[in-house]
Write a protein that holds these residues in place. Structure first.
Motif, PDB file in Angstrom:
ATOM      1  N   LEU A 101       0.832  -1.202   0.000  1.00  0.00           N
ATOM      2  CA  LEU A 101       0.000   0.000   0.000  1.00  0.00           C
ATOM      3  C   LEU A 101       0.869   1.255   0.000  1.00  0.00           C
ATOM      4  O   LEU A 101       0.612   2.218  -0.731  1.00  0.00           O
ATOM      5  N   ARG A 102       1.894   1.240   0.826  1.00  0.00           N
ATOM      6  CA  ARG A 102       2.791   2.399   0.893  1.00  0.00           C
ATOM      7  C   ARG A 102       3.457   2.638  -0.466  1.00  0.00           C
ATOM      8  O   ARG A 102       3.551   3.781  -0.935  1.00  0.00           O
ATOM      9  N   ASP A 103       3.910   1.550  -1.108  1.00  0.00           N
ATOM     10  CA  ASP A 103       4.564   1.689  -2.409  1.00  0.00           C
ATOM     11  C   ASP A 103       3.590   2.233  -3.450  1.00  0.00           C
ATOM     12  O   ASP A 103       3.950   3.110  -4.252  1.00  0.00           O
ATOM     13  N   GLN A 104       2.356   1.737  -3.450  1.00  0.00           N
ATOM     14  CA  GLN A 104       1.380   2.205  -4.430  1.00  0.00           C
ATOM     15  C   GLN A 104       1.007   3.672  -4.203  1.00  0.00           C
ATOM     16  O   GLN A 104       0.778   4.423  -5.159  1.00  0.00           O
ATOM     17  N   VAL A 105       0.929   4.094  -2.950  1.00  0.00           N
ATOM     18  CA  VAL A 105       0.654   5.499  -2.669  1.00  0.00           C
ATOM     19  C   VAL A 105       1.805   6.373  -3.170  1.00  0.00           C
ATOM     20  O   VAL A 105       1.589   7.418  -3.789  1.00  0.00           O
ATOM     21  N   GLU A 106       3.034   5.934  -2.924  1.00  0.00           N
ATOM     22  CA  GLU A 106       4.189   6.700  -3.407  1.00  0.00           C
ATOM     23  C   GLU A 106       4.159   6.801  -4.938  1.00  0.00           C
ATOM     24  O   GLU A 106       4.460   7.858  -5.510  1.00  0.00           O
ATOM     25  N   GLN A 107       3.821   5.699  -5.592  1.00  0.00           N
ATOM     26  CA  GLN A 107       3.721   5.719  -7.051  1.00  0.00           C
ATOM     27  C   GLN A 107       2.626   6.669  -7.516  1.00  0.00           C
ATOM     28  O   GLN A 107       2.797   7.424  -8.489  1.00  0.00           O
ATOM     29  N   ALA A 108       1.473   6.642  -6.824  1.00  0.00           N
ATOM     30  CA  ALA A 108       0.353   7.507  -7.207  1.00  0.00           C
ATOM     31  C   ALA A 108       0.727   8.980  -7.053  1.00  0.00           C
ATOM     32  O   ALA A 108       0.389   9.809  -7.908  1.00  0.00           O
ATOM     33  N   LEU A 109       1.436   9.311  -5.989  1.00  0.00           N
ATOM     34  CA  LEU A 109       1.875  10.688  -5.792  1.00  0.00           C
ATOM     35  C   LEU A 109       2.762  11.139  -6.950  1.00  0.00           C
ATOM     36  O   LEU A 109       2.627  12.256  -7.461  1.00  0.00           O
ATOM     37  N   ARG A 110       3.663  10.249  -7.358  1.00  0.00           N
ATOM     38  CA  ARG A 110       4.570  10.588  -8.463  1.00  0.00           C
ATOM     39  C   ARG A 110       3.801  10.739  -9.775  1.00  0.00           C
ATOM     40  O   ARG A 110       4.006  11.707 -10.516  1.00  0.00           O
ATOM     41  N   ARG A 111       2.926   9.805 -10.050  1.00  0.00           N
ATOM     42  CA  ARG A 111       2.192   9.837 -11.319  1.00  0.00           C
ATOM     43  C   ARG A 111       1.239  11.026 -11.403  1.00  0.00           C
ATOM     44  O   ARG A 111       1.073  11.625 -12.471  1.00  0.00           O
ATOM     45  N   LEU A 112       0.597  11.336 -10.301  1.00  0.00           N
ATOM     46  CA  LEU A 112      -0.339  12.451 -10.283  1.00  0.00           C
ATOM     47  C   LEU A 112       0.351  13.804 -10.098  1.00  0.00           C
ATOM     48  O   LEU A 112      -0.294  14.838 -10.157  1.00  0.00           O
ATOM     49  N   ARG A 113       1.670  13.751  -9.845  1.00  0.00           N
ATOM     50  CA  ARG A 113       2.476  14.961  -9.637  1.00  0.00           C
ATOM     51  C   ARG A 113       1.955  15.766  -8.446  1.00  0.00           C
ATOM     52  O   ARG A 113       1.798  16.988  -8.502  1.00  0.00           O
ATOM     53  N   ARG A 114       1.727  15.052  -7.358  1.00  0.00           N
ATOM     54  CA  ARG A 114       1.218  15.687  -6.154  1.00  0.00           C
ATOM     55  C   ARG A 114       2.064  15.260  -4.966  1.00  0.00           C
ATOM     56  O   ARG A 114       2.755  14.226  -5.008  1.00  0.00           O
ATOM     57  N   ASP A 115       1.973  16.033  -3.881  1.00  0.00           N
ATOM     58  CA  ASP A 115       2.624  15.611  -2.643  1.00  0.00           C
ATOM     59  C   ASP A 115       1.601  15.184  -1.604  1.00  0.00           C
ATOM     60  O   ASP A 115       1.944  14.887  -0.465  1.00  0.00           O
ATOM     61  N   HIS A 116       0.318  15.161  -2.023  1.00  0.00           N
ATOM     62  CA  HIS A 116      -0.759  14.794  -1.102  1.00  0.00           C
ATOM     63  C   HIS A 116      -1.955  14.331  -1.930  1.00  0.00           C
ATOM     64  O   HIS A 116      -2.302  14.971  -2.929  1.00  0.00           O
ATOM     65  N   ILE A 117      -2.561  13.218  -1.534  1.00  0.00           N
ATOM     66  CA  ILE A 117      -3.774  12.722  -2.179  1.00  0.00           C
ATOM     67  C   ILE A 117      -4.927  12.943  -1.207  1.00  0.00           C
ATOM     68  O   ILE A 117      -4.964  12.354  -0.127  1.00  0.00           O
ATOM     69  N   GLY A 118      -5.865  13.798  -1.592  1.00  0.00           N
ATOM     70  CA  GLY A 118      -6.916  14.197  -0.668  1.00  0.00           C
ATOM     71  C   GLY A 118      -7.870  13.085  -0.278  1.00  0.00           C
ATOM     72  O   GLY A 118      -8.388  13.072   0.841  1.00  0.00           O
ATOM     73  N   PHE A 119      -8.125  12.152  -1.207  1.00  0.00           N
ATOM     74  CA  PHE A 119      -9.075  11.063  -0.938  1.00  0.00           C
ATOM     75  C   PHE A 119      -8.514   9.789  -1.545  1.00  0.00           C
ATOM     76  O   PHE A 119      -8.428   9.652  -2.762  1.00  0.00           O
ATOM     77  N   LEU A 120      -8.111   8.859  -0.692  1.00  0.00           N
ATOM     78  CA  LEU A 120      -7.444   7.615  -1.096  1.00  0.00           C
ATOM     79  C   LEU A 120      -8.321   6.446  -0.668  1.00  0.00           C
ATOM     80  O   LEU A 120      -8.688   6.326   0.510  1.00  0.00           O
ATOM     81  N   GLN A 121      -8.653   5.570  -1.610  1.00  0.00           N
ATOM     82  CA  GLN A 121      -9.552   4.462  -1.326  1.00  0.00           C
ATOM     83  C   GLN A 121      -8.847   3.110  -1.419  1.00  0.00           C
ATOM     84  O   GLN A 121      -7.983   2.920  -2.273  1.00  0.00           O
ATOM     85  N   LEU A 122      -9.233   2.204  -0.548  1.00  0.00           N
ATOM     86  CA  LEU A 122      -8.769   0.821  -0.619  1.00  0.00           C
ATOM     87  C   LEU A 122      -9.634   0.114  -1.652  1.00  0.00           C
ATOM     88  O   LEU A 122     -10.840  -0.058  -1.453  1.00  0.00           O
ATOM     89  N   HIS A 123      -9.020  -0.286  -2.777  1.00  0.00           N
ATOM     90  CA  HIS A 123      -9.789  -0.782  -3.918  1.00  0.00           C
ATOM     91  C   HIS A 123     -10.586  -2.036  -3.570  1.00  0.00           C
ATOM     92  O   HIS A 123     -11.731  -2.197  -3.996  1.00  0.00           O
ATOM     93  N   ARG A 124      -9.984  -2.923  -2.838  1.00  0.00           N
ATOM     94  CA  ARG A 124     -10.670  -4.107  -2.328  1.00  0.00           C
ATOM     95  C   ARG A 124     -10.006  -4.500  -1.014  1.00  0.00           C
ATOM     96  O   ARG A 124      -8.796  -4.327  -0.845  1.00  0.00           O
ATOM     97  N   ILE A 125     -10.773  -5.054  -0.103  1.00  0.00           N
ATOM     98  CA  ILE A 125     -10.189  -5.603   1.117  1.00  0.00           C
ATOM     99  C   ILE A 125      -9.436  -6.873   0.752  1.00  0.00           C
ATOM    100  O   ILE A 125      -9.979  -7.755   0.074  1.00  0.00           O
TER     101      ILE A 125
END
Length: 278
Positions: A101-125
């Motif tokens: 999860l931590r790795d995917q969040v870091e990747q998402a921040l890079r791809r979205l060019r952001r330093d913060h994701i306002g709303f992050l969802q767990l795609h599936r439990i």
């Protein structure tokens, strides 16, 4: 008449009719150029909530949105999802281990060019990882300032209750539409707790238009069946934030116009009878 805006987590104000980016093509070529135009047009039409995910092209969808919209308007919220990953065989499967999860969040921040994701969802439990560990990892990321509000997808009432014992939940994304109300109990739980409910497949992938009653209401209102379906969702509960997706500019215009369509009480009563709540 219900309000046209919602504050996710009581804080992030968005228009209640959002946009699902899943169907936007990401491969190079004319279709990608059109996808960029669709994303930009959605924002021009007033959309302030766009939903994407790591699973959509392994992050390619996030990159497409960044190319189309960065630098982002101040009022635009791009929500993404983590917790799914490709297996060694190339198939998508659960992976909500804290380190994943931590790795995917870091990747998402890079791809979205952001330093913060306002709303992050767990795609599936992930059934192989204790839920408290999955949400605990997201809570830590929130404490570090990398994400803001936390959401879930495809959960039961019991799973939502269990999740809320670990951390605050700001949104739930379950399959739900005019003709498919299996998750009505989850919607009711969200409404009771002030949690946003984001229905995916909000117009039943076109099935609504084949239903005589929906077509009849649409004809009486001078609207399309898709618009009627979206208007019904918006009026059904103030916590519902539909996220219809399309890669077609005309369909995008049709979808966003649904926010201005008002159903009469008689129309709503006819539509309410189409699918009995679970």
């Amino acid at each position: 008449m219900t309000t046209d805006v919602w504050r996710i987590g009581g804080e992030l104000e968005v228009g209640r009719l959002g946009f699902g980016a899943m169907h936007l093509p990401t491969e190079p070529g004319p279709e990608r150029k059109n996808a960029l135009a669709v994303a930009r047009r959605a924002v021009e039409l007033g959309v302030t909530l766009i939903d994407t995910a790591h699973m959509y092209g392994g992050g390619a969808n996030e990159e497409l949105l960044a190319e189309a919209l960065h630098p982002y308007p101040d009022d635009l919220l791009i929500a993404t999802k983590v917790g799914m990953a490709r297996s060694a065989a190339g198939e998508w499967d659960h992976d909500a281990r804290p380190e994943a999860l931590r790795d995917q969040v870091e990747q998402a921040l890079r791809r979205l060019r952001r330093d913060h994701i306002g709303f992050l969802q767990l795609h599936r439990i992930d059934p192989s990882v204790p839920l408290a560990d999955q949400l605990g990892a997201l809570r830590e990321l929130r404490e570090e300032g990398k994400i803001g509000h936390i959401g879930l997808s495809e959960v039961t009432v019991g799973e939502l209750d269990e999740a809320r014992r670990t951390t605050e939940i700001a949104g739930v994304q379950n399959r739900y539409n005019l003709l498919d109300r299996e998750h009505e109990p989850v919607l009711a739980a969200c409404a009771s707790a002030g949690i946003a409910f984001l229905p995916w497949r909000p117009v039943a992938w076109g099935d609504s238009g084949a239903h005589a009653e929906v077509a009849s209401v649409a004809a009486e209102l001078g609207a399309t069946a898709t618009q009627v379906s979206l208007a019904w969702l918006l009026g059904h509960s103030p916590v519902i934030l539909p996220i219809p997706g399309t890669a077609d500019l005309a369909h995008l215009e049709e979808n966003t116009a649904a926010a201005r369509l008002r159903l009469t009480a008689a129309h709503r009563a006819r539509l309410d009878r189409l699918a009995a709540p679970a």
